[in-house]
Design a protein around this motif. Structure first.
Motif, short mmCIF file in Angstrom:
data_model
loop_
_atom_site.label_atom_id
_atom_site.label_comp_id
_atom_site.label_asym_id
_atom_site.label_seq_id
_atom_site.Cartn_x
_atom_site.Cartn_y
_atom_site.Cartn_z
N ASN A 157 -102.57 17.93 59.58
CA ASN A 157 -103.31 17.82 60.84
C ASN A 157 -104.13 16.54 60.89
O ASN A 157 -104.20 15.87 61.92
N ASN A 161 -103.38 13.52 63.48
CA ASN A 161 -104.42 13.04 64.41
C ASN A 161 -104.64 11.54 64.28
O ASN A 161 -104.80 10.85 65.27
N LYS A 164 -101.88 10.11 66.21
CA LYS A 164 -101.96 10.42 67.64
C LYS A 164 -103.07 9.63 68.34
O LYS A 164 -102.88 9.13 69.44
N TYR A 165 -104.25 9.58 67.71
CA TYR A 165 -105.39 8.94 68.37
C TYR A 165 -105.56 7.50 67.90
O TYR A 165 -106.66 7.02 67.70
N ARG A 208 -111.89 19.46 72.50
CA ARG A 208 -111.19 18.19 72.58
C ARG A 208 -112.10 17.18 73.23
O ARG A 208 -112.78 17.50 74.19
N SER A 214 -105.93 14.40 75.57
CA SER A 214 -105.46 15.20 74.45
C SER A 214 -104.27 16.06 74.87
O SER A 214 -103.31 16.24 74.12
N GLY A 219 -102.20 17.91 72.37
CA GLY A 219 -103.22 18.56 71.54
C GLY A 219 -103.56 19.96 72.03
O GLY A 219 -103.47 20.24 73.22
N GLY A 223 -106.27 22.04 65.84
CA GLY A 223 -105.89 21.38 64.60
C GLY A 223 -107.02 21.27 63.58
O GLY A 223 -106.86 21.68 62.42
#
Ligand code: ADP
Length: 260
Positions: A157, A161, A164-165, A208, A214, A219, A223
């Motif tokens: 996770n 992340n 993803k971010y 979030r 997200s 998302g 997570g």
């Protein structure tokens, strides 16, 4: 005198008992409130994709002679909502499993380097799609008593992340180190960062920072709650350091030897 002493003692004891009772009631009320809030959040999250699917299906049904392109577009939107619903349900199940009392905690001596190598191998193609460099730095071989599946999910996770971010052409550095008592995993990224005021909330279920962003990148807000649960199960700790626009670092510390 003797009688007076006893009555003072009784009074004190009664007071202590009543304080403890009140504290317990307060704690039960807090637990009940948070359970109610959780159920209401879950219902809301599960209803959102269903509402979208209903709207999409109804609007297809209302039209006569739907062109095949439009039909396909709507069906692909419905399929996306189903994927989303699936992800929420899977995340919820994982979260429930991260319970110290749950029967399926399986602690065994495990190579942590190997867990991280496997995770990075799986996630590298995802990072590569956005030209993100994913690097593992392990300073020494580490073996520890862990639940491999749960720890892998927790670390996965964090790394997901970090990808993803992140920004296009960014980087993610994962490092593993240990001392005589603990091992440490650090996940550092060059991503969008987390605003100071949000940092204390990110481990909460369904939280979030930017709901629409997200949601766009898939998302559920569960997570980090799953990650935190898994780390607490190992009696470990997790910290976050982040600066908006610059990046985020998560550090995890877990005892090498598992204590019940
Ligand atoms: P999600 O499923 O939305 O990613 P998480 O519980 O994993 O939920 O994370 C909660 C929120 O914390 C995310 O929505 C995101 O806003 C923020 N976040 C988590 N990790 C990072 C990171 N590495 N960089 C920036 N923001 C992050």
């Amino acid at each position: 005198f003797a009688e007076q002493d006893i009555s003072i003692l009784d009074y004190k004891e009664t007071q202590l008992l009543s304080d403890a009772y009140n504290r317990m009631l307060k704690r039960m009320k807090t637990l009940d409130d948070s359970r109610q809030e959780f159920v209401s959040n879950v219902s809301h999250e599960l209803k959102t994709p269903i509402t979208s699917m209903k709207v999409l299906a109804d609007s297809l049904l209302m039209q006569e002679d739907v062109p095949v392109e439009l039909y396909k577009e709507f069906m692909s939107d419905i399929a996306e909502e189903i994927d989303r619903e699936n992800k929420i349900i899977n995340d919820l199940l994982s979260m429930v499993k991260m319970d110290r009392k749950s029967a399926d905690v399986n602690i065994q001596e495990t190579g942590i380097n190997e867990i991280l190598e496997r995770l990075l191998k799986r996630l590298r193609p995802i990072a590569a799609k956005r030209d993100i460099e994913l690097v593992l730095e392990s300073f020494k071989p580490v073996r520890a008593e862990v639940d491999e599946t749960k720890l892998a999910l927790a670390l996965s996770n964090l790394i997901e992340n970090a990808i993803k971010y992140n920004k296009e052409e960014g980087w993610v550095h994962v490092s593993l180190n240990s001392d005589h008592k603990y091992f440490y995993v650090k996940v550092e990224d060059s991503g969008i960062g987390i605003p100071q005021e949000a940092q204390e909330h990110i481990f909460e279920r369904f939280y979030r920072v930017d709901k629409s962003h997200s949601r766009e990148i898939g998302g559920t807000g569960l997570g980090l709650a799953i990650t935190r649960g898994a780390i607490l199960l190992h009696r470990g700790a997790i910290r976050v350091y982040s600066k908006e626009g610059e990046g985020t670092t998560f550090t995890v510390r877990i005892p090498l030897v598992h204590v019940e």
